[in-house]
Design a protein around this motif. Sequence first.
Motif, PDB file in Angstrom:
ATOM      1  N   GLY A 655       0.756  -1.224   0.065  1.00 15.14           N
ATOM      2  CA  GLY A 655      -0.018   0.116   0.010  1.00 15.14           C
ATOM      3  C   GLY A 655       0.820   1.254  -0.068  1.00 15.14           C
ATOM      4  O   GLY A 655       0.674   2.235  -0.809  1.00 15.14           O
ATOM      5  N   ASP A 656       1.833   1.488   0.767  1.00 20.29           N
ATOM      6  CA  ASP A 656       2.579   2.574   0.881  1.00 20.29           C
ATOM      7  C   ASP A 656       3.224   2.870  -0.453  1.00 20.29           C
ATOM      8  O   ASP A 656       3.573   4.006  -0.691  1.00 20.29           O
ATOM      9  CB  ASP A 656       3.943   2.196   1.873  1.00 20.29           C
ATOM     10  CG  ASP A 656       3.248   2.696   3.289  1.00 20.29           C
ATOM     11  OD1 ASP A 656       2.202   3.100   3.319  1.00 20.29           O
ATOM     12  OD2 ASP A 656       3.886   1.962   4.323  1.00 20.29           O
ATOM     13  N   ARG A 684      -5.153   0.542   2.145  1.00 17.66           N
ATOM     14  CA  ARG A 684      -5.024   1.011   3.383  1.00 17.66           C
ATOM     15  C   ARG A 684      -6.083   1.965   3.812  1.00 17.66           C
ATOM     16  O   ARG A 684      -5.960   3.244   3.594  1.00 17.66           O
ATOM     17  CB  ARG A 684      -3.654   1.954   3.178  1.00 17.66           C
ATOM     18  CG  ARG A 684      -2.283   1.295   3.047  1.00 17.66           C
ATOM     19  CD  ARG A 684      -1.031   1.950   3.239  1.00 17.66           C
ATOM     20  NE  ARG A 684      -1.080   2.489   4.375  1.00 17.66           N
ATOM     21  CZ  ARG A 684      -0.436   2.261   5.462  1.00 17.66           C
ATOM     22  NH1 ARG A 684       0.103   1.009   5.324  1.00 17.66           N
ATOM     23  NH2 ARG A 684      -0.507   2.781   6.605  1.00 17.66           N
ATOM     24  N   ASP A 687      -5.747   5.028   6.119  1.00 14.29           N
ATOM     25  CA  ASP A 687      -4.696   6.186   5.931  1.00 14.29           C
ATOM     26  C   ASP A 687      -5.048   7.445   5.630  1.00 14.29           C
ATOM     27  O   ASP A 687      -5.579   7.424   4.034  1.00 14.29           O
ATOM     28  CB  ASP A 687      -3.631   5.490   4.761  1.00 14.29           C
ATOM     29  CG  ASP A 687      -2.313   6.390   4.676  1.00 14.29           C
ATOM     30  OD1 ASP A 687      -2.505   7.724   5.032  1.00 14.29           O
ATOM     31  OD2 ASP A 687      -1.392   5.884   4.355  1.00 14.29           O
TER      32      ASP A 687
END
Length: 739
Positions: A655-656, A684, A687
């Motif tokens: 995801g990041d 995410r 987030d």
Amino acid sequence: MKAAIAFVLAILAASACGHRDAPSLRTGELGGANVLLVTIDTLRRDRLGSYGNTNGLTPALDRLARSGIRYTRAYSHVPMTLPAHASILTGRTPRGHGVHNNVSFRLSDGVPTLATVLKAAGYRTGAFVGAFVLDARFGLNRGFDVYDDRYPQNYGTASFRFAERRASEVVHSAAAWILGNAATASARGPRDPPGSPTRQPRWGGRSESSSGAARASGGGVPASSKKWFAWIHLFDPHAPYDAPPEYRTGRSAYDAEVAYTDAALGELFDRLQNAHALDRTLVVVTADHGESLGDHGETTHGLFAYDSTLAVPLIIAGPRVQPRTIDQLVAHADVMPTVLDLLGIEAPADLDGVSLARDAAADRAIYFEALDANLTRDWAPLTGIVRDDWKYIDLPIAELYNVGTDSGETNNLAGREAAQRDTMARALSQMVARVARTDSATPAPPSIDADAAARLRALGYAGGSAPRRRAAYTEADDPKRLATLNERFNTALDAFNQGRGADALRNFEAILRERPDFVTARTSAATVLLAAGRATDAVALLHQAPPEQADSPELLAKTGAALREAGDFINAAAALEGARRAGSQNPDVLNDLGVVYARLGRDRDARAMFDELLRRDSHAAGAWYNLGLLELERRHADAAADALRHAVDADASYGDAWHALGAALVERDRPAAIDAWRHAERLRPRDFDLLFNLGMILADSPRPSEAVPFLERFVREAPRDRYARDIPRVQATLARIAR
Ligand SMILES: [Zn+2]
């Protein structure tokens, strides 16, 4: 009842085929055959029906054993996953291949493996592994066209557990590859999409990179036309024991894992058989090591080397292999030379193992070791040998057992049988001298430069690089005396894995009061503190280590990570460089060092670290991600997008990396950025930086209504305090869209 009948049949089959005259394996007899190597992690030999268990846990393995050769006295050289597998794949003991425990070693590039030799001989090669401990980064991936290590990744989540996946997933992937319709293409993300990043993702805390997709390389020949070598590693019987519920009834949690693993293997064998994929296939099944389950005061494995963990099943089956039971001493290092001999392929020189298709020396001795506690805690090193019916364990309190009459190893004869003990001790030292060529294979650490030495001194670390392993160990350092402490340590690890960080910390601290030199207890306590956001406390705890441990690579690595977390990048770099000089092969050290250099503006050094990680493993998603972030911070958007695409190609669930990819694309290709952030948002959903970015860019797109659900969720769920200034902005944007 069914299980009982199966067992009786197994006994009959075993005794009927137990005649010892006809040769069972012949050199070159299986030339051109495929090879299927199955390694089952943590499988006690006495759990197999074919080795005397009466609970019907392993019908598939027992069927295989009935059709092939069953070795009753097979040994692992080391009761630990990575070094044991290195022995199976290289034909060498740990002294020969240089890998002595998990995580801190990596198989040296110069050592040939079963995969490199078979690939050179024209085989297509595939590995399907069940857990992080055999991740490609540790070097067993060489020679494999496909190295499938897709277990779930937990970026930035601290845990002492190895990420793993179930046997059914591993065998499914392996069967697809063997049968030639392998799903080896990576799940790809969008390649193109644009925006305005208001917030950038954070640096990845770990190099826990990789995966998400099988790593494919080479190839080019139609799968079905080529001989193949497949290695399947099933991790399930390893702790924690959590088999699917249908296997648990009436069994211990461990036995349930064994039964489940056997069932998954049974399905694989059936599927391959039905497709005639086993018609010309040599099948080898073994375990990397067993499990103590309380024997000798050990719950799991790795500390001791009693037969509960050192004895392993070994089954070899295939066309023209006559069913048979063999009682001679054999070991993991024999697997590679035996397979190559049967295939008629020349084995590399200098192997420690021998081909079981040839007559073994009558007085053969098997070397073994369990050095993890020595390497990570400075407890007395455990080495030993098995010869004939005797087993000798070289420790401050020496042990000698007649395993022929005392299979539980409860009667230590080292005092009473002094002559036998001394003979065995001599044989061990000769063997150690003979195979002590190893560690020359691992690259020598770079020499210390004066500046770094000065910084190390400022930190309180010694500048010298000589290891300070103690010259002499006493009975107080014997792992037998420390088994209880070892169990308490494992209990503390479990507490942390189960989310009870405070309990874990209390227990680690209690252990450290008794044994301040217990390095792993100290670094584990620091991990708990870091997970709780207490970086300064972690640094302080690490600095309290006894001065003689100043050059412990493990301690230096953790100190570097803690200083990095605390924002002290200069000292973090010094500590991490110290860890490398002390010989650390741990990829996390390279990763941390790369991040720290980036923080210090030392871009060239940072890139060199990430490049080094990517040379080791070109699919290391974490390294690609950090390289991408470095380029993103330096406003090299193209280079950043390129690196981040590699990251999401290597692991589509990262995801990041999707978030950062969107940021890299937002200035020049808005649709692609939106696409990347949509990916990230699905992975995410909590987030809120990401939610903000995605919502605001969509609000400015040709279809602003698509922003509404994201922005509404932001207003509803984003923490009020942290986003106090953003919430009114988002509300204003929503009002504008509604007009
Ligand atoms: Zn293992």
